[in-house]
Write an enzyme that holds these catalytic residues in place. Structure first.
Site, PDB file in Angstrom:
ATOM      1  N   PRO A   9      10.680  -2.998  31.050  1.00 24.75           N
ATOM      2  CA  PRO A   9       9.764  -2.440  30.058  1.00 24.75           C
ATOM      3  C   PRO A   9      10.209  -2.650  28.612  1.00 24.75           C
ATOM      4  O   PRO A   9      11.394  -2.536  28.290  1.00 24.75           O
ATOM      5  CB  PRO A   9       9.733  -0.938  30.391  1.00 24.75           C
ATOM      6  CG  PRO A   9      10.897  -0.695  31.277  1.00 24.75           C
ATOM      7  CD  PRO A   9      11.163  -1.985  31.995  1.00 24.75           C
ATOM      8  N   ASN A  10       9.233  -2.982  27.806  1.00 22.05           N
ATOM      9  CA  ASN A  10       9.353  -3.141  26.352  1.00 22.05           C
ATOM     10  C   ASN A  10      10.088  -4.414  25.926  1.00 22.05           C
ATOM     11  O   ASN A  10      10.157  -4.719  24.739  1.00 22.05           O
ATOM     12  CB  ASN A  10      10.014  -1.905  25.702  1.00 22.05           C
ATOM     13  CG  ASN A  10       9.232  -0.647  25.986  1.00 22.05           C
ATOM     14  OD1 ASN A  10       8.031  -0.617  25.708  1.00 22.05           O
ATOM     15  ND2 ASN A  10       9.855   0.365  26.551  1.00 22.05           N
ATOM     16  N   ARG A  17      10.509  -5.629  18.331  1.00 21.94           N
ATOM     17  CA  ARG A  17      10.953  -4.268  18.662  1.00 21.94           C
ATOM     18  C   ARG A  17      12.337  -4.003  18.061  1.00 21.94           C
ATOM     19  O   ARG A  17      13.292  -4.743  18.352  1.00 21.94           O
ATOM     20  CB  ARG A  17      11.048  -4.185  20.188  1.00 21.94           C
ATOM     21  CG  ARG A  17      11.704  -2.968  20.729  1.00 21.94           C
ATOM     22  CD  ARG A  17      12.044  -3.151  22.205  1.00 21.94           C
ATOM     23  NE  ARG A  17      12.545  -1.901  22.724  1.00 21.94           N
ATOM     24  CZ  ARG A  17      13.207  -1.783  23.857  1.00 21.94           C
ATOM     25  NH1 ARG A  17      13.437  -2.834  24.609  1.00 21.94           N
ATOM     26  NH2 ARG A  17      13.643  -0.608  24.247  1.00 21.94           N
ATOM     27  N   TYR A  22      17.821  -5.234  18.663  1.00 25.43           N
ATOM     28  CA  TYR A  22      17.545  -6.292  19.639  1.00 25.43           C
ATOM     29  C   TYR A  22      17.345  -7.677  19.026  1.00 25.43           C
ATOM     30  O   TYR A  22      17.107  -8.642  19.753  1.00 25.43           O
ATOM     31  CB  TYR A  22      16.306  -5.912  20.463  1.00 25.43           C
ATOM     32  CG  TYR A  22      16.477  -4.620  21.245  1.00 25.43           C
ATOM     33  CD1 TYR A  22      17.377  -4.542  22.302  1.00 25.43           C
ATOM     34  CD2 TYR A  22      15.755  -3.472  20.917  1.00 25.43           C
ATOM     35  CE1 TYR A  22      17.549  -3.366  23.012  1.00 25.43           C
ATOM     36  CE2 TYR A  22      15.913  -2.293  21.619  1.00 25.43           C
ATOM     37  CZ  TYR A  22      16.817  -2.246  22.665  1.00 25.43           C
ATOM     38  OH  TYR A  22      16.989  -1.082  23.375  1.00 25.43           O
ATOM     39  N   ASN A  71      17.426  -7.519  33.370  1.00 23.18           N
ATOM     40  CA  ASN A  71      17.505  -6.500  32.328  1.00 23.18           C
ATOM     41  C   ASN A  71      16.360  -5.527  32.626  1.00 23.18           C
ATOM     42  O   ASN A  71      15.201  -5.812  32.308  1.00 23.18           O
ATOM     43  CB  ASN A  71      17.359  -7.112  30.939  1.00 23.18           C
ATOM     44  CG  ASN A  71      17.541  -6.067  29.847  1.00 23.18           C
ATOM     45  OD1 ASN A  71      17.550  -4.858  30.126  1.00 23.18           O
ATOM     46  ND2 ASN A  71      17.691  -6.507  28.611  1.00 23.18           N
ATOM     47  N   ALA A  74      14.911   0.491  30.169  1.00 25.17           N
ATOM     48  CA  ALA A  74      15.191   1.919  30.368  1.00 25.17           C
ATOM     49  C   ALA A  74      15.236   2.313  31.843  1.00 25.17           C
ATOM     50  O   ALA A  74      15.846   3.336  32.198  1.00 25.17           O
ATOM     51  CB  ALA A  74      14.161   2.762  29.622  1.00 25.17           C
ATOM     52  N   GLU A  95      23.380  -7.687  36.148  1.00 23.34           N
ATOM     53  CA  GLU A  95      22.698  -6.764  35.220  1.00 23.34           C
ATOM     54  C   GLU A  95      23.042  -7.163  33.785  1.00 23.34           C
ATOM     55  O   GLU A  95      24.218  -7.416  33.475  1.00 23.34           O
ATOM     56  CB  GLU A  95      23.201  -5.340  35.502  1.00 23.34           C
ATOM     57  CG  GLU A  95      22.624  -4.288  34.572  1.00 23.34           C
ATOM     58  CD  GLU A  95      23.204  -2.891  34.871  1.00 23.34           C
ATOM     59  OE1 GLU A  95      23.726  -2.654  35.979  1.00 23.34           O
ATOM     60  OE2 GLU A  95      23.136  -2.045  33.944  1.00 23.34           O
ATOM     61  N   HIS A  97      22.306  -6.426  29.494  1.00 22.31           N
ATOM     62  CA  HIS A  97      21.721  -5.679  28.378  1.00 22.31           C
ATOM     63  C   HIS A  97      22.018  -6.407  27.083  1.00 22.31           C
ATOM     64  O   HIS A  97      23.126  -6.929  26.897  1.00 22.31           O
ATOM     65  CB  HIS A  97      22.268  -4.241  28.314  1.00 22.31           C
ATOM     66  CG  HIS A  97      21.987  -3.494  29.570  1.00 22.31           C
ATOM     67  ND1 HIS A  97      20.728  -3.006  29.868  1.00 22.31           N
ATOM     68  CD2 HIS A  97      22.769  -3.216  30.631  1.00 22.31           C
ATOM     69  CE1 HIS A  97      20.766  -2.447  31.061  1.00 22.31           C
ATOM     70  NE2 HIS A  97      21.981  -2.562  31.551  1.00 22.31           N
ATOM     71  N   ARG A 104      25.626   3.560  22.219  1.00 19.97           N
ATOM     72  CA  ARG A 104      24.355   4.206  21.881  1.00 19.97           C
ATOM     73  C   ARG A 104      24.283   5.608  22.492  1.00 19.97           C
ATOM     74  O   ARG A 104      25.303   6.183  22.856  1.00 19.97           O
ATOM     75  CB  ARG A 104      23.206   3.292  22.322  1.00 19.97           C
ATOM     76  CG  ARG A 104      23.288   1.900  21.661  1.00 19.97           C
ATOM     77  CD  ARG A 104      22.170   0.985  22.102  1.00 19.97           C
ATOM     78  NE  ARG A 104      20.867   1.493  21.668  1.00 19.97           N
ATOM     79  CZ  ARG A 104      19.704   1.029  22.127  1.00 19.97           C
ATOM     80  NH1 ARG A 104      19.695   0.050  23.027  1.00 19.97           N
ATOM     81  NH2 ARG A 104      18.567   1.538  21.693  1.00 19.97           N
TER      82      ARG A 104
HETATM   83  C1  DQA Z   1      18.418  -2.493  27.041  1.00 21.93           C
HETATM   84  C2  DQA Z   1      19.125  -1.149  26.838  1.00 21.93           C
HETATM   85  C3  DQA Z   1      18.293  -0.013  27.413  1.00 21.93           C
HETATM   86  O1  DQA Z   1      18.949   1.217  27.208  1.00 21.93           O
HETATM   87  C4  DQA Z   1      16.946   0.056  26.735  1.00 21.93           C
HETATM   88  O2  DQA Z   1      16.151   1.057  27.291  1.00 21.93           O
HETATM   89  C5  DQA Z   1      16.246  -1.260  26.736  1.00 21.93           C
HETATM   90  C6  DQA Z   1      17.011  -2.471  26.478  1.00 21.93           C
HETATM   91  C7  DQA Z   1      19.188  -3.633  26.361  1.00 21.93           C
HETATM   92  O3  DQA Z   1      18.898  -4.785  26.702  1.00 21.93           O
HETATM   93  O4  DQA Z   1      20.018  -3.413  25.484  1.00 21.93           O
HETATM   94  O5  DQA Z   1      15.028  -1.325  26.868  1.00 21.93           O
HETATM   95  O6  DQA Z   1      18.368  -2.770  28.435  1.00 21.93           O
END
Ligand code: DQA
Length: 138
Positions: A9-10, A17, A22, A71, A74, A95, A97, A104
């Protein structure tokens, strides 16, 4: 070698964003760079904002592909269902990020996914995805 990249998501909003967290690059642009860098790898890319669709994709490729780079956004911090999907398939999952989640908010410090993953790469910006690809080559 077949590698599936899955963004949660997102992450469709990368480049727009929270650029201070990011960066300014869209994943579409970055994906072109990644494909050029590893011409020998057959990449597939999938993004969804929906938990069930992420699980469907893990199940779909998880007995066929050589690696999954995930990735989960959240959902990393909430989803036992995605953790179960990773455990259920044969394909190893790395995994990823973009941000260093440990620098954070504390709710980002726990991942339900990590124990079922081959490894975790985080905090290197979009380069985290390249490092994940390298992990499947070594
Ligand atoms: C994320 C870190 C997560 O906490 C966050 O909710 C994201 C992006 C990252 O790539 O840093 O959506 O996965």
């Amino acid at each position: 070698m077949k590698i599936q990249i899955i963004n949660g998501p997102n992450l469709n909003l990368l480049g727009k964003r929270e650029p201070s967290v990011y960066g300014n690059t869209s994943f579409t642009d970055y994906f072109l760079v990644l494909k050029q860098r590893f011409p020998q790898i057959e990449f597939s890319y999938f993004q969804s904002n929906k938990e069930g669709e992420l699980i469907d994709k893990i199940q779909e490729v998880g007995f066929d592909f050589d690696g999954i780079i995930l990735n989960a956004g959240a959902y990393t911090h909430t989803s036992i269902a995605i953790a179960d999907a990773i455990a259920a398939v044969k394909t190893p999952v790395v995994e990823v990020h973009i941000s260093n989640v440990h620098k954070r908010e504390s709710f980002r410090h726990h991942s339900f996914l990590s124990t079922n993953c081959k490894g975790v790469i985080l905090g290197f910006g979009l380069d985290s995805y390249r490092l994940a690809v390298e992990s499947f080559l070594s």
